[in-house]
Design a protein around this motif. Sequence first.
Motif, short mmCIF file in Angstrom:
data_model
loop_
_atom_site.label_atom_id
_atom_site.label_comp_id
_atom_site.label_asym_id
_atom_site.label_seq_id
_atom_site.Cartn_x
_atom_site.Cartn_y
_atom_site.Cartn_z
N THR A 269 0.84 -1.21 0.00
CA THR A 269 0.00 0.00 0.00
C THR A 269 0.87 1.25 0.00
O THR A 269 0.61 2.20 -0.75
N THR B 103 1.11 3.95 -3.00
CA THR B 103 0.78 5.34 -2.66
C THR B 103 1.91 6.28 -3.08
O THR B 103 1.66 7.34 -3.66
N ALA C 192 -2.14 11.05 1.38
CA ALA C 192 -1.06 11.54 0.51
C ALA C 192 -1.42 12.88 -0.12
O ALA C 192 -0.56 13.75 -0.26
N SER D 272 -5.89 1.58 0.18
CA SER D 272 -5.26 2.48 -0.79
C SER D 272 -6.02 3.79 -0.97
O SER D 272 -5.40 4.84 -1.16
N MET E 116 -5.09 5.96 1.96
CA MET E 116 -3.71 6.42 1.83
C MET E 116 -3.58 7.50 0.77
O MET E 116 -2.80 8.44 0.93
N LYS E 117 -4.34 7.39 -0.32
CA LYS E 117 -4.30 8.45 -1.34
C LYS E 117 -4.86 9.75 -0.78
O LYS E 117 -4.35 10.83 -1.08
#
Length: 135
Positions: free
Chosen positions: A25, A29, A85, A78, A81-82
């Motif tokens: 992951t 990312t 991010a 994911s 996490m995006k």
Amino acid sequence: KNKKIPILEILDQLDDNNYHKFINTRASTIFWMSEISEDFGFKRDTFYLAIDYLDKYTYIKAMKTKFYSNWVNLFLNSNNMKRLASGCLLISSKIEEIQIPRAIEYISVNNDETFTVELLMEIEKDVLKVSINLI
């Protein structure tokens, strides 16, 4: 006294299954962050600073929650996490860049209909709170 890199401390705490999920992951990312940074025309320093924010935030949250299920749900997903991010890229772009993309541009690159500007601002605020407490 030798201090471990925060991300390595996290890896030491994970079981095999979550270890591999976290590595995959995080890698996907960071790859996604590099693509977005390139699309936005960010300097390399902006990208690296965003990774630093991402790793420090992940580490602090992992240590505070002691890797309970909410940590796993946040950092092994994911889409989450995006979102994180995006917040880290937003912060680092405000520090490093002259031209800063608008918040809505970060939302559009996520391809996530549930991600809003309000949520991005909450993520930005939370990452900054964690970062300030590290100083």
